[in-house]
Design a protein around this motif. Structure first.
Motif, PDB file in Angstrom:
ATOM      1  N   VAL A 205       0.859  -1.277   0.146  1.00 38.62           N
ATOM      2  CA  VAL A 205      -0.091   0.100   0.109  1.00 38.62           C
ATOM      3  C   VAL A 205       0.813   1.198   0.096  1.00 38.62           C
ATOM      4  CG1 VAL A 205      -1.517   1.542   1.268  1.00 38.62           C
ATOM      5  CG2 VAL A 205      -1.971  -0.970   1.022  1.00 38.62           C
ATOM      6  N   GLY A 206       0.653   2.117  -0.882  1.00 41.12           N
ATOM      7  CA  GLY A 206       1.424   3.310  -1.053  1.00 41.12           C
ATOM      8  C   GLY A 206       2.498   3.131  -1.940  1.00 41.12           C
ATOM      9  N   ALA A 207       2.670   1.872  -2.451  1.00 39.27           N
ATOM     10  CA  ALA A 207       3.830   1.747  -3.384  1.00 39.27           C
ATOM     11  C   ALA A 207       3.838   2.198  -4.796  1.00 39.27           C
ATOM     12  CB  ALA A 207       4.202   0.233  -3.483  1.00 39.27           C
ATOM     13  N   VAL A 208       4.583   2.774  -5.386  1.00 39.31           N
ATOM     14  CA  VAL A 208       4.677   3.277  -6.842  1.00 39.31           C
ATOM     15  C   VAL A 208       4.741   1.790  -7.594  1.00 39.31           C
ATOM     16  CG1 VAL A 208       5.887   4.213  -8.629  1.00 39.31           C
ATOM     17  CG2 VAL A 208       5.659   5.559  -6.470  1.00 39.31           C
ATOM     18  N   LEU A 209       4.086   1.616  -8.617  1.00 41.77           N
ATOM     19  CA  LEU A 209       3.976   0.463  -9.472  1.00 41.77           C
ATOM     20  C   LEU A 209       5.040   0.971 -10.819  1.00 41.77           C
ATOM     21  CD1 LEU A 209       0.316  -0.568  -9.505  1.00 41.77           C
ATOM     22  CD2 LEU A 209       2.387  -1.748  -8.272  1.00 41.77           C
ATOM     23  N   ARG A 210       5.620   0.221 -11.031  1.00 38.87           N
ATOM     24  CA  ARG A 210       6.672   0.189 -12.294  1.00 38.87           C
ATOM     25  C   ARG A 210       6.645  -0.786 -13.050  1.00 38.87           C
ATOM     26  NH1 ARG A 210       9.356   4.742 -11.040  1.00 38.87           N
ATOM     27  NH2 ARG A 210       9.850   5.169  -8.964  1.00 38.87           N
ATOM     28  N   ALA A 211       6.997  -0.798 -14.249  1.00 37.86           N
ATOM     29  CA  ALA A 211       6.915  -1.587 -15.551  1.00 37.86           C
ATOM     30  C   ALA A 211       7.757  -1.641 -16.466  1.00 37.86           C
ATOM     31  CB  ALA A 211       5.524  -2.065 -16.084  1.00 37.86           C
ATOM     32  N   GLU A 212       8.105  -2.604 -17.145  1.00 32.66           N
ATOM     33  CA  GLU A 212       9.416  -2.535 -18.160  1.00 32.66           C
ATOM     34  C   GLU A 212       8.750  -1.670 -19.128  1.00 32.66           C
ATOM     35  OE1 GLU A 212      11.424  -5.803 -19.618  1.00 32.66           O
ATOM     36  OE2 GLU A 212      10.748  -7.157 -17.982  1.00 32.66           O
ATOM     37  N   SER A 213       9.758  -0.903 -19.930  1.00 33.56           N
ATOM     38  CA  SER A 213       9.420   0.122 -20.830  1.00 33.56           C
ATOM     39  C   SER A 213       9.209  -0.833 -22.016  1.00 33.56           C
ATOM     40  CB  SER A 213      10.532   0.988 -21.315  1.00 33.56           C
ATOM     41  OG  SER A 213      10.224   1.809 -22.608  1.00 33.56           O
ATOM     42  N   ILE A 214       8.046  -0.320 -23.012  1.00 33.81           N
ATOM     43  CA  ILE A 214       7.764  -1.181 -23.998  1.00 33.81           C
ATOM     44  C   ILE A 214       8.316  -0.416 -25.218  1.00 33.81           C
ATOM     45  CG2 ILE A 214       5.747  -2.372 -23.138  1.00 33.81           C
ATOM     46  CD1 ILE A 214       3.835  -0.179 -24.316  1.00 33.81           C
ATOM     47  N   ALA A 215       8.633  -1.123 -26.111  1.00 32.89           N
ATOM     48  CA  ALA A 215       9.086  -0.329 -27.454  1.00 32.89           C
ATOM     49  C   ALA A 215       7.894   0.415 -28.062  1.00 32.89           C
ATOM     50  CB  ALA A 215       9.498  -1.394 -28.716  1.00 32.89           C
ATOM     51  N   ASP A 216       8.203   1.846 -28.097  1.00 36.11           N
ATOM     52  CA  ASP A 216       7.302   2.661 -28.749  1.00 36.11           C
ATOM     53  C   ASP A 216       7.569   3.249 -30.235  1.00 36.11           C
ATOM     54  OD1 ASP A 216       6.490   5.978 -28.159  1.00 36.11           O
ATOM     55  OD2 ASP A 216       4.936   4.506 -28.447  1.00 36.11           O
ATOM     56  N   THR A 217       6.870   2.845 -31.175  1.00 38.81           N
ATOM     57  CA  THR A 217       7.032   3.397 -32.236  1.00 38.81           C
ATOM     58  C   THR A 217       6.485   4.766 -32.799  1.00 38.81           C
ATOM     59  OG1 THR A 217       4.817   2.214 -33.165  1.00 38.81           O
ATOM     60  CG2 THR A 217       6.657   0.618 -33.109  1.00 38.81           C
ATOM     61  N   ASP A 218       5.795   5.360 -31.980  1.00 34.20           N
ATOM     62  CA  ASP A 218       5.674   6.785 -32.258  1.00 34.20           C
ATOM     63  C   ASP A 218       6.674   7.601 -31.681  1.00 34.20           C
ATOM     64  OD1 ASP A 218       4.545   9.241 -32.545  1.00 34.20           O
ATOM     65  OD2 ASP A 218       2.671   8.833 -31.197  1.00 34.20           O
ATOM     66  N   PRO A 219       7.542   8.271 -32.646  1.00 37.23           N
ATOM     67  CA  PRO A 219       8.690   9.099 -32.341  1.00 37.23           C
ATOM     68  C   PRO A 219       8.164  10.545 -31.482  1.00 37.23           C
ATOM     69  CG  PRO A 219       8.306   9.417 -34.582  1.00 37.23           C
ATOM     70  CD  PRO A 219       7.489   8.254 -34.112  1.00 37.23           C
ATOM     71  N   ASP A 220       6.746  10.960 -31.618  1.00 34.91           N
ATOM     72  CA  ASP A 220       6.083  12.012 -31.136  1.00 34.91           C
ATOM     73  C   ASP A 220       5.622  11.800 -29.765  1.00 34.91           C
ATOM     74  OD1 ASP A 220       6.863  13.674 -33.332  1.00 34.91           O
ATOM     75  OD2 ASP A 220       4.946  12.937 -34.474  1.00 34.91           O
ATOM     76  N   ALA A 221       5.770  10.621 -29.155  1.00 35.80           N
ATOM     77  CA  ALA A 221       5.295  10.170 -27.980  1.00 35.80           C
ATOM     78  C   ALA A 221       6.026  10.974 -26.797  1.00 35.80           C
ATOM     79  CB  ALA A 221       5.263   8.659 -27.771  1.00 35.80           C
ATOM     80  N   LEU A 222       5.277  11.411 -25.738  1.00 33.28           N
ATOM     81  CA  LEU A 222       5.950  12.127 -24.765  1.00 33.28           C
ATOM     82  C   LEU A 222       5.947  11.250 -23.649  1.00 33.28           C
ATOM     83  CD1 LEU A 222       4.166  15.557 -25.295  1.00 33.28           C
ATOM     84  CD2 LEU A 222       6.398  15.058 -25.773  1.00 33.28           C
ATOM     85  N   TRP A 223       7.010  11.111 -22.930  1.00 31.14           N
ATOM     86  CA  TRP A 223       6.998  10.180 -21.628  1.00 31.14           C
ATOM     87  C   TRP A 223       7.288  11.415 -20.313  1.00 31.14           C
ATOM     88  CZ3 TRP A 223       6.224   5.177 -21.825  1.00 31.14           C
ATOM     89  CH2 TRP A 223       6.017   4.635 -23.016  1.00 31.14           C
ATOM     90  N   VAL A 224       6.526  10.938 -19.344  1.00 26.62           N
ATOM     91  CA  VAL A 224       6.597  11.858 -18.118  1.00 26.62           C
ATOM     92  C   VAL A 224       8.199  11.827 -17.706  1.00 26.62           C
ATOM     93  CG1 VAL A 224       5.918  12.266 -15.771  1.00 26.62           C
ATOM     94  CG2 VAL A 224       4.247  11.698 -17.591  1.00 26.62           C
ATOM     95  N   HIS A 225       8.993  10.554 -17.653  1.00 27.59           N
ATOM     96  CA  HIS A 225      10.117  10.791 -17.058  1.00 27.59           C
ATOM     97  C   HIS A 225      10.972  11.410 -17.893  1.00 27.59           C
ATOM     98  CE1 HIS A 225      10.480   7.368 -19.996  1.00 27.59           C
ATOM     99  NE2 HIS A 225      11.744   7.321 -20.075  1.00 27.59           N
ATOM    100  N   GLU A 226      10.854  11.641 -19.137  1.00 22.46           N
ATOM    101  CA  GLU A 226      11.470  12.583 -19.996  1.00 22.46           C
ATOM    102  C   GLU A 226      11.276  14.099 -19.990  1.00 22.46           C
ATOM    103  OE1 GLU A 226      11.089  11.063 -23.801  1.00 22.46           O
ATOM    104  OE2 GLU A 226      12.384   9.334 -23.648  1.00 22.46           O
ATOM    105  N   LEU A 227      10.224  14.375 -19.353  1.00 24.70           N
ATOM    106  CA  LEU A 227       9.702  15.709 -19.370  1.00 24.70           C
ATOM    107  C   LEU A 227      10.128  16.269 -17.895  1.00 24.70           C
ATOM    108  CD1 LEU A 227       6.029  15.394 -20.847  1.00 24.70           C
ATOM    109  CD2 LEU A 227       8.163  16.509 -22.059  1.00 24.70           C
ATOM    110  N   VAL A 228       9.937  15.622 -17.117  1.00 28.72           N
ATOM    111  CA  VAL A 228      10.363  16.183 -15.712  1.00 28.72           C
ATOM    112  C   VAL A 228      11.900  16.426 -15.584  1.00 28.72           C
ATOM    113  CG1 VAL A 228      10.421  15.631 -13.088  1.00 28.72           C
ATOM    114  CG2 VAL A 228       8.477  14.920 -14.476  1.00 28.72           C
TER     115      VAL A 228
END
Length: 159
Positions: A73-96
Motif C-alpha cells: 500500500v502506497g507503493a509506486v508501480l513500475r513496469a518495463e518500458s515497451i518499445a514505442d514506435t511513435d517518435p512524437d510520444a511524450l514520456w513523463v520521465h523525459e519531461l520532468v
C-alpha cells in the motif's frame, strides 16, 4: 532494464487481498491478467483487475488477505518500458526536469511535474507556470522542451 512508473497502490480493498490502483498511464494492459509489475522493491503479478471510479481494483498473486497488502500500500508501480514506435510520444520521465523554452529561445523554467487535466495534461514549471501539452512542438530526451504558446500565456508571471 528500464522501469517506468505506471501507477500507484492507493489502499486495500475489501478483505481478500485486493487493492485500489491509480494508473498513471493510458495503457490498461498494465493491469491485465498476467501483467508483471514492480511494487516498491518486489515483483507482483496481476491475477485480475476491474475498473472502479477512474481507478482499478487489482488482485495480485500471493495476496489473499487484507493484511498481505500492507507491504505494498502506497507503493509506486513500475513496469518495463515497451518499445514505442511513435517518435512524437511524450514520456513523463523525459519531461520532468527538462528545460522549457519558447520557439524564439526564451527560457521559461524547468518541468517539475505533469498534471492531469481533462482538456490537456499540463507541464508544471518551477516558475509556477502551467503549460498545456498541446503547445509542445519539440522535445528531446536530453532535457529540452520547445513550446509554441499563445501570446500572453506567460505575461502574468513576468509581471
Amino acid at each position: 532494464m528500464t522501469l517506468l512508473e505506471v501507477g500507484k497502490v492507493d489502499k486495500p480493498h475489501g478483505l481478500r487481498g485486493e487493492v485500489v490502483v491509480t494508473l498513471t498511464t493510458t495503457e490498461k494492459a498494465r493491469v491485465a491478467e498476467g501483467a508483471r509489475l514492480v511494487a516498491g522493491d518486489r515483483e507482483v503479478v496481476v491475477v485480475s483487475s476491474t475498473p472502479h471510479h477512474h481507478r482499478w481494483i487489482v488482485a495480485f498473486d500471493g495476496f489473499s488477505r487484507r493484511e498481505d497488502t500492507d507491504a505494498i500500500v502506497g507503493a509506486v508501480l513500475r513496469a518495463e518500458s515497451i518499445a514505442d514506435t511513435d517518435p512524437d510520444a511524450l514520456w513523463v520521465h523525459e519531461l520532468v526536469g527538462a528545460e522549457v523554452v519558447e520557439a524564439d529561445g526564451t527560457s521559461r523554467g524547468r518541468v517539475e511535474a505533469v498534471q492531469e487535466n481533462p482538456a490537456s495534461d499540463l507541464l508544471v514549471l518551477d516558475t509556477g507556470a502551467l503549460v498545456p501539452l498541446t503547445f509542445v512542438v519539440e522535445h528531446t530526451p536530453a532535457g529540452r522542451v520547445v513550446v509554441d504558446v499563445p501570446a500572453g500565456l506567460f505575461d502574468l508571471l513576468d509581471g
